[in-house]
Design an enzyme around this catalytic site. Structure first.
Site, PDB file in Angstrom:
ATOM      1  N   LYS A 179      49.159  51.527  39.811  1.00  0.00           N
ATOM      2  CA  LYS A 179      48.041  51.064  39.698  1.00  0.00           C
ATOM      3  C   LYS A 179      47.058  51.534  38.461  1.00  0.00           C
ATOM      4  CE  LYS A 179      45.653  48.086  42.800  1.00  0.00           C
ATOM      5  NZ  LYS A 179      46.427  47.414  43.936  1.00  0.00           N
TER       6      LYS A 179
HETATM    7  P1  NAD Z   1      38.685  39.455  44.231  1.00  0.00           P
HETATM    8  O1  NAD Z   1      37.738  40.290  42.707  1.00  0.00           O
HETATM    9  O2  NAD Z   1      39.068  38.034  44.038  1.00  0.00           O
HETATM   10  O3  NAD Z   1      37.491  39.353  45.178  1.00  0.00           O
HETATM   11  C1  NAD Z   1      36.793  40.501  45.611  1.00  0.00           C
HETATM   12  C2  NAD Z   1      35.934  40.062  46.908  1.00  0.00           C
HETATM   13  O4  NAD Z   1      35.356  41.160  47.456  1.00  0.00           O
HETATM   14  C3  NAD Z   1      34.734  39.277  46.198  1.00  0.00           C
HETATM   15  O5  NAD Z   1      34.407  38.004  47.121  1.00  0.00           O
HETATM   16  C4  NAD Z   1      33.520  40.064  46.148  1.00  0.00           C
HETATM   17  O6  NAD Z   1      32.330  39.302  46.377  1.00  0.00           O
HETATM   18  C5  NAD Z   1      33.784  40.926  47.423  1.00  0.00           C
HETATM   19  N1  NAD Z   1      33.262  42.299  47.234  1.00  0.00           N
HETATM   20  C6  NAD Z   1      32.936  43.176  46.132  1.00  0.00           C
HETATM   21  N2  NAD Z   1      32.041  44.214  46.515  1.00  0.00           N
HETATM   22  C7  NAD Z   1      31.902  43.856  47.655  1.00  0.00           C
HETATM   23  C8  NAD Z   1      30.858  44.381  48.648  1.00  0.00           C
HETATM   24  N3  NAD Z   1      30.154  45.678  48.067  1.00  0.00           N
HETATM   25  N4  NAD Z   1      30.606  44.257  49.765  1.00  0.00           N
HETATM   26  C9  NAD Z   1      31.137  42.954  50.194  1.00  0.00           C
HETATM   27  N5  NAD Z   1      31.916  42.369  49.578  1.00  0.00           N
HETATM   28  C10 NAD Z   1      32.368  42.698  48.365  1.00  0.00           C
HETATM   29  O7  NAD Z   1      39.662  40.493  44.663  1.00  0.00           O
HETATM   30  P2  NAD Z   1      40.909  40.253  45.374  1.00  0.00           P
HETATM   31  O8  NAD Z   1      42.180  40.008  44.332  1.00  0.00           O
HETATM   32  O9  NAD Z   1      40.769  38.989  46.374  1.00  0.00           O
HETATM   33  O10 NAD Z   1      40.967  41.582  46.156  1.00  0.00           O
HETATM   34  C11 NAD Z   1      40.513  42.161  47.251  1.00  0.00           C
HETATM   35  C12 NAD Z   1      41.211  43.157  47.925  1.00  0.00           C
HETATM   36  O11 NAD Z   1      42.451  42.809  48.257  1.00  0.00           O
HETATM   37  C13 NAD Z   1      41.181  44.526  47.086  1.00  0.00           C
HETATM   38  O12 NAD Z   1      41.349  45.559  48.056  1.00  0.00           O
HETATM   39  C14 NAD Z   1      42.679  44.372  46.643  1.00  0.00           C
HETATM   40  O13 NAD Z   1      43.055  45.754  46.049  1.00  0.00           O
HETATM   41  C15 NAD Z   1      43.456  43.833  47.730  1.00  0.00           C
HETATM   42  N6  NAD Z   1      44.573  43.185  47.280  1.00  0.00           N
HETATM   43  C16 NAD Z   1      44.671  42.258  46.408  1.00  0.00           C
HETATM   44  C17 NAD Z   1      45.968  41.641  46.122  1.00  0.00           C
HETATM   45  C18 NAD Z   1      45.899  40.130  45.013  1.00  0.00           C
HETATM   46  O14 NAD Z   1      47.209  39.904  44.874  1.00  0.00           O
HETATM   47  N7  NAD Z   1      44.900  39.856  44.525  1.00  0.00           N
HETATM   48  C19 NAD Z   1      47.021  42.065  46.786  1.00  0.00           C
HETATM   49  C20 NAD Z   1      46.813  43.017  47.503  1.00  0.00           C
HETATM   50  C21 NAD Z   1      45.609  43.451  47.869  1.00  0.00           C
END
Ligand code: NAD
Length: 426
Positions: free
Chosen positions: A112
């Site tokens: 990561k």
């Molecule tokens: P993203 O950047 O597309 O979206 C993040 C979201 O979180 C946004 O809606 C943002 O407004 C919200 N957010 C940020 N700070 C916040 C806060 N303080 N309070 C409430 N909401 C808040 O990111 P993503 O890719 O959707 O990732 C989200 C989670 O999923 C992370 O934990 C990431 O590690 C995990 N994840 C992502 C993937 C992937 O393929 N993108 C895969 C596995 C896990």
């Protein structure tokens, strides 16, 4: 804050991840020699690099790449762009990636990384220079058979194609075509896979359907709250809606919105694209964060950040099921309390593995220069997540432990068998 929570928050995210690891290692009596290897990441890379801003000034940025383990295959995991990124956070996230790949039986290890900055503060031209300069600074620390980044919080398909192009242009020209697989989550035209953009949300659905079958629950009609409406949250919302669930409450960094009769996840996703957040959505009423956690729902899907469900809000949660689409959203003390209250938690390393699984499919497609149809990707993802869910349920029954511990046990058992076969060099 009560005593259990203060114990919880004394632990950093990486310390929490290590504690979860040791709990599972105790349960399955992991060989102590492998325990000392798996407890810490193999490599921790930190780079400081200068980037020219649009104003002409230079700013220094700090980036990380943590390589936790590569026993099963190349290091694999996302690149997070967020002001909160630090060494401890990416160490925890890299550790979880090792377990995720092992649990899903895909030939990847865990890694990561990220850059400590807020992408929303920068123009597109600045973002491009930041991502390219970071990729250049990482140099040979990444590679298609060594360490393969992907999108995560704050990064996206465009960031990945900039990384891929920079890496290719730093590679001898005769080898440039063979390095497309240095990152996954690329746009389709630049070597991405159909189904990758929605893969994490799609995988959340498959893991949820498995739980519904196991517990004789009808998914249709369930009421859902989602924290985070970015890549993962918005795909979860739209896919769940297609399967008949009702999205009632959504929160993100701009606020929370609730509609007790159900809101349209598709309209909300469009609103977020247009405005940058859920605030101001006409199809629901604005609400406080406290109202969001206490929403009248059956299922809560954290899909934003870690440490969101804590001893401060766990008792207000009405949902009986937490589906951890984000990584590490529930503190250990809050998880314990939620389980004691009669709830169930579908753990992150199982539930959100769809992203890394379809990343693996993208990498295979890049290696063979052969694109797969969307239904092939979705069907293989479904098979993979249902099999990982089966293994988790089996281990839960065999060891009489929590679902999270069971998922860890499955992953550690796989790693132990391979270490046993290969031995520890020299
Ligand atoms: P993203 O950047 O597309 O979206 C993040 C979201 O979180 C946004 O809606 C943002 O407004 C919200 N957010 C940020 N700070 C916040 C806060 N303080 N309070 C409430 N909401 C808040 O990111 P993503 O890719 O959707 O990732 C989200 C989670 O999923 C992370 O934990 C990431 O590690 C995990 N994840 C992502 C993937 C992937 O393929 N993108 C895969 C596995 C896990």
């Amino acid at each position: 804050m009560n005593i259990a929570e203060s114990h919880d928050t004394r632990l950093s995210l990486h310390e929490q991840a290590v504690r979860q690891f040791h709990e599972a290692a105790d349960i399955m009596d992991l060989n102590p020699d492998f325990r000392v290897i798996l407890e810490h990441p193999k490599n921790e890379v930190i780079v400081n690099f200068p980037v020219r801003m649009d104003s002409g000034e230079y700013r220094s940025f700090r980036g990380y790449r943590i390589q936790h383990n590569n026993l099963l295959g190349p290091y694999k995991g996302g690149m997070r762009f967020s002001p909160h990124v630090d060494l401890d956070e990416v160490k925890a996230l890299a550790t979880w990636m090792t377990w995720k790949s092992a649990l899903c039986d895909i030939p990847f290890g865990g890694g990561k990384g990220g850059i400590a900055f807020d992408p929303r503060d920068h123009s597109r031209t600045e973002l491009e220079r930041i991502v390219r300069r970071f990729t250049h600074a990482l140099g040979a620390n990444i590679g298609p058979d060594h360490d393969i980044p992907a999108p995560d919080l704050g990064s996206n398909a465009q960031s990945m194609v900039w990384m891929m192009d920079t890496f290719a242009n730093s590679t001898a020209s005769a080898n440039r075509q063979s390095v497309k697989g240095v990152v996954t989550g690329k746009p389709i035209e630049s070597g991405g896979s159909l189904g990758r953009e929605k893969a994490t949300g799609q995988g959340v659905l498959f893991a949820f359907q498995h739980w519904c079958d196991e517990t004789n629950t009808d998914l249709a009609g369930l009421r859902v709250a989602i924290q985070g409406f970015g890549n993962v949250g918005s795909n979860v919302g739209r896919i769940f809606e297609v399967y008949g669930a009702t999205v009632v409450a959504v929160a993100d960094h701009t606020g929370a919105v609730i509609n007790n009769d159900g809101l349209s996840a598709f309209d909300l996703a469009d609103h977020v694209v247009d405005t940058g957040g859920v605030a101001g959505f006409a199809g629901a009423t604005e609400a406080s964060n406290d109202d969001f956690w206490a929403a009248d729902v059956d299922v809560l899907v954290p899909a934003a950040l870690e440490n969101q469900i804590t001893m401060d809000n766990v008792d207000s949660i009405q949902a009986k099921l937490i589906i951890e689409a984000a990584n590490g959203p529930t503190t250990p003390a809050a998880e314990l309390r939620f389980l004691e209250n009669g709830g169930e938690v579908l753990p992150d390393i199982l539930v959100n593995a769809g992203g890394v699984v379809v990343s693996y499919f993208e990498w295979l497609q890049n290696k063979s220069s052969q694109p797969w149809a969307l239904d092939v990707v979705d069907n293989k993802l479904r098979e993979t997540l249902l099999a990982a869910s089966d293994r988790t349920v089996l281990a839960k029954g065999n060891y009489g432990c929590t679902r999270r511990q069971a998922a860890y046990v499955v992953a550690l058992d796989k790693l132990e068998r391979v270490y046993d076969q290969r031995g520890i060099f020299p």
